[in-house]
Design a protein around this motif. Structure first.
Motif, PDB file in Angstrom:
ATOM      1  N   THR A 153       0.809  -1.218   0.000  1.00 31.87           N
ATOM      2  CA  THR A 153       0.000   0.000   0.000  1.00 31.87           C
ATOM      3  C   THR A 153       0.838   1.263   0.000  1.00 31.87           C
ATOM      4  O   THR A 153       0.329   2.344  -0.255  1.00 31.87           O
TER       5      THR A 153
ATOM      6  N   GLU B 106      -9.656  -0.286  13.343  1.00 32.51           N
ATOM      7  CA  GLU B 106      -8.239  -0.539  13.088  1.00 32.51           C
ATOM      8  C   GLU B 106      -7.658  -1.386  14.216  1.00 32.51           C
ATOM      9  O   GLU B 106      -7.941  -1.159  15.399  1.00 32.51           O
TER      10      GLU B 106
ATOM     11  N   ASP C 260      -4.446  -2.243   9.535  1.00 35.04           N
ATOM     12  CA  ASP C 260      -5.381  -3.288   9.140  1.00 35.04           C
ATOM     13  C   ASP C 260      -6.683  -3.130   9.901  1.00 35.04           C
ATOM     14  O   ASP C 260      -6.705  -2.673  11.049  1.00 35.04           O
TER      15      ASP C 260
ATOM     16  N   ARG D 203      -7.150  -4.221   4.611  1.00 34.74           N
ATOM     17  CA  ARG D 203      -6.343  -3.021   4.824  1.00 34.74           C
ATOM     18  C   ARG D 203      -7.247  -1.800   4.805  1.00 34.74           C
ATOM     19  O   ARG D 203      -8.105  -1.657   3.932  1.00 34.74           O
TER      20      ARG D 203
ATOM     21  N   LYS E  13       1.197 -10.489  -1.872  1.00 33.39           N
ATOM     22  CA  LYS E  13       0.091  -9.552  -1.693  1.00 33.39           C
ATOM     23  C   LYS E  13      -0.156  -8.783  -2.983  1.00 33.39           C
ATOM     24  O   LYS E  13       0.781  -8.324  -3.636  1.00 33.39           O
TER      25      LYS E  13
END
Length: 593
Positions: free
Chosen positions: A181, A403, A442, A456, A554
């Motif tokens: 990310t 989160e 996450d 995410r 990923k």
């Protein structure tokens, strides 16, 4: 496990004295051929680490960062330990691939971010690495091949090694994040973190010195480095390694390795279990005995309930026990592990009300209502885990999505050279005033003591008030058509100005005629509408290999989104809404019908 050792190096020296003749590593270059195995004892590993350390101490200074660029195998282990024995900071990373510019640029970014003074590699890669340093203007990086035939005569005697101070809070290594990310960041893992993580992982999985660990995961990634190499060494056990490329080319070789060596603990991401399901034949399955595989750990990306069930069902014929499949959750910022399922109990798969789940609540489904299935990543019992709504400034109760924040002895020291980001991520304060928490980025839920990881936060898709997770959309479309079954997919949203979902799927164009691609896209839309209730106006079909993945597998959805918006994707066929087509303009390319 012993608690008196202050550093990994001190512990390894003790291991060499206590049981130097015990096997530490077995490297199986080809799991189908026992004669290809190479064995290294604790004593041999200790001696080679001392030699490499003495060589490095002649050339570099304590605390210098050194890239470790060997492929998985004994050379990697010897160089990694040599750096640690020298009091230097190893930076594991994949060697540059001349065919992949992005990988070479990423490695150069790591070298600059870490301030690397040197790089250790195989002799066969030496010339290519020297060229890479010149191309990337990295003249300050000295490249060495300590295990090459040419260097063998130059290696100093092991007794020239000078032990570094046994400081539990000195960096053991820098582990660069996968960058799924964001840009990769160097996580500072100290010796205390490493030893604490081994204790936690051993407690979760009941790992012991007499139970072999093994697999194919790359050693430059935290799952392979710590799960397959360092933790077995800390426990005094045996690790059995194989090349990652061998698994990707022939998935049955991984399970053959497990069978042949009686491996007890072997982890992999969810996609690896899917790959086994897709490509291992019934004939190959009939030759396997997986009855001794006690811990088939599934982690490093969201665990799919369908994968857990299908793998358990198919490989039961080879003796795999239902309770062997163990979902888990972790990250580089926690050295490796946050939670994991216990051996000897079946994976916990919970059905929840789909509409409530999209609102961020976990509720039992009403009779006849749509359901969503989520997989527990194990009990939240070894680290202090909270679910937090940082925007609203509150800690959430059980059953609410927020989160994941964690606190524990294996949470790393922070990001190398990024003090502001370290404070923000590693020293978060809960709304009720408790400090020292890691913000994982996450999303997850605590429910009845179990941790469920949902995705995410940066990849959450919000459409018309619904919270959608990309991995759910990708899973729903994977089997929409036979031409898609072995390909990777990615889902993301585009504001035009309201959010619209875009699904990109790799498609084997050789399986369909060009005029049938529109039919394949229509099947994807139908699956999303039927299984998820998502209006999917934007379906993009691309060639195999287009969807980028990190070193751990990923999916790099944000990178793919940038490439899509920039008109950089090699499109076979695209069905796009008028709003998205207008956003792309002439960049849509391909068959944007």
């Amino acid at each position: 496990m012993e608690h008196e050792h202050r550093s990994f190096v001190e512990l390894m020296c003790a291991r060499a004295v206590e049981h130097g003749d015990r096997t530490a590593l077995i490297f199986s270059a080809d799991p189908l051929r026992a004669e290809a195995d190479e064995t290294v004892t604790y004593g041999e590993l200790d001696r080679s680490a001392r030699q490499v350390a003495a060589l490095l101490q002649d050339r570099f200074s304590i605390g210098d960062r050194l890239l470790v660029l060997h492929p998985s195998g004994p050379g990697f282990a010897r160089s990694l330990l040599g750096c640690m024995y020298a009091g230097m900071v190893p930076v594991p990373a994949p060697p540059p691939d001349g065919r992949q510019r992005r990988q070479a640029d990423r490695l150069a970014g790591i070298a600059r971010d870490a301030g690397a003074a040197g790089a250790l590699a195989d002799g066969t890669d030496l010339e290519a690495l020297v060229s890479w340093t010149k191309e990337q203007d990295l003249g300050g990086v000295t490249v060495l091949a300590p295990h090459s035939a040419e260097a063998a005569d130059e290696l100093p005697a092991a007794n020239r090694w000078r032990p570094p101070p046994a400081d539990p809070h000195a960096p053991a290594f820098l582990q660069y994040t996968s960058g799924s990310t964001d840009d990769p960041k160097g996580v500072m893992v100290d010796h205390a973190n490493l030893l604490a993580n081994a204790r936690i992982l051993a407690a979760i999985a009941d790992m012991r010195a007499d139970r072999p660990v093994g697999g194919w995961l790359p050693l430059y990634h935290d799952f392979g480095l710590i799960g397959l190499l360092l933790t077995p060494l800390i426990l005094g056990g045996r690790s059995v390694l194989m090349p990652p490329t061998a698994f990707l080319k022939r998935p049955h070789t991984w399970l053959t390795l497990i069978d042949r060596h009686g491996i007890d603990f072997s982890p992999a991401p969810n996609f690896a279990y899917d790959l086994c399901l897709q490509r291992i034949t019934d004939e190959q399955l009939a030759r396997l005995d997986l009855s001794r595989w006690r811990c088939a750990v599934n982690g490093a990306e969201p665990v799919q309930a369908a994968t857990v069930e299908a793998f358990t069902r198919r490989f039961a014929a080879a003796g795999l026990r239902p309770e062997a499949m163990l979902p888990g959750y972790g990250m580089a910022e926690t050295t490796l592990v946050v939670s994991g399922d216990r051996p000897a109990r079946r994976a916990v798969i919970t059905e929840v009300d789909a509409a409530a789940f999209e609102r961020g609540e976990l509720l039992a489904p009403a009779p006849g209502a749509p359901v969503h299935r989520i997989v527990s990543s194990g009990p939240a019992e070894h680290l202090d885990i909270r679910i937090v709504d940082a925007d609203a400034g509150r800690t959430l109760p059980d059953g609410r999505v927020g989160e994941i924040w964690v606190r524990g002895p294996n949470v790393a020291r922070g990001y190398w050279g990024r003090p502001a980001e370290t404070r923000r991520v590693f020293d978060a304060v809960t709304p009720d005033g408790e400090s020292g928490f890691l913000r994982t980025g996450d999303l997850g839920i605590l429910h009845k003591g179990e941790l469920y990881v949902t995705g995410r936060s940066k990849e959450l898709i919000i459409v018309r008030g619904r919270n959608l997770y990309p991995q759910d959309l990708e899973a729903a479309t994977r089997e929409a058509h036979p031409a898609l079954e072995r390909g990777v997919g990615a889902a993301f949203s585009v504001p035009v100005p309201e959010e619209e979902v875009v699904v990109v799927r790799e498609c084997r164009a050789d399986r369909v005629a060009p005029d049938e691609l529109a039919h394949v896209a229509a099947r994807v839309r139908d699956r999303l509408t039927r299984d998820v209730g998502v209006p999917a106006q934007n379906v993009v079909l691309v060639p195999p290999g287009t969807v980028a993945r990190t070193t751990s597998g990923k999916i790099q959805r944000r990178l793919l989104r940038r490439r899509f918006l920039g008109g950089e994707l090699p499109i076979l066929h695209a069905d796009l809404s008028p709003a998205v087509r207008a956003r792309l303009g002439d960049a849509a390319g391909g068959d944007a019908s």
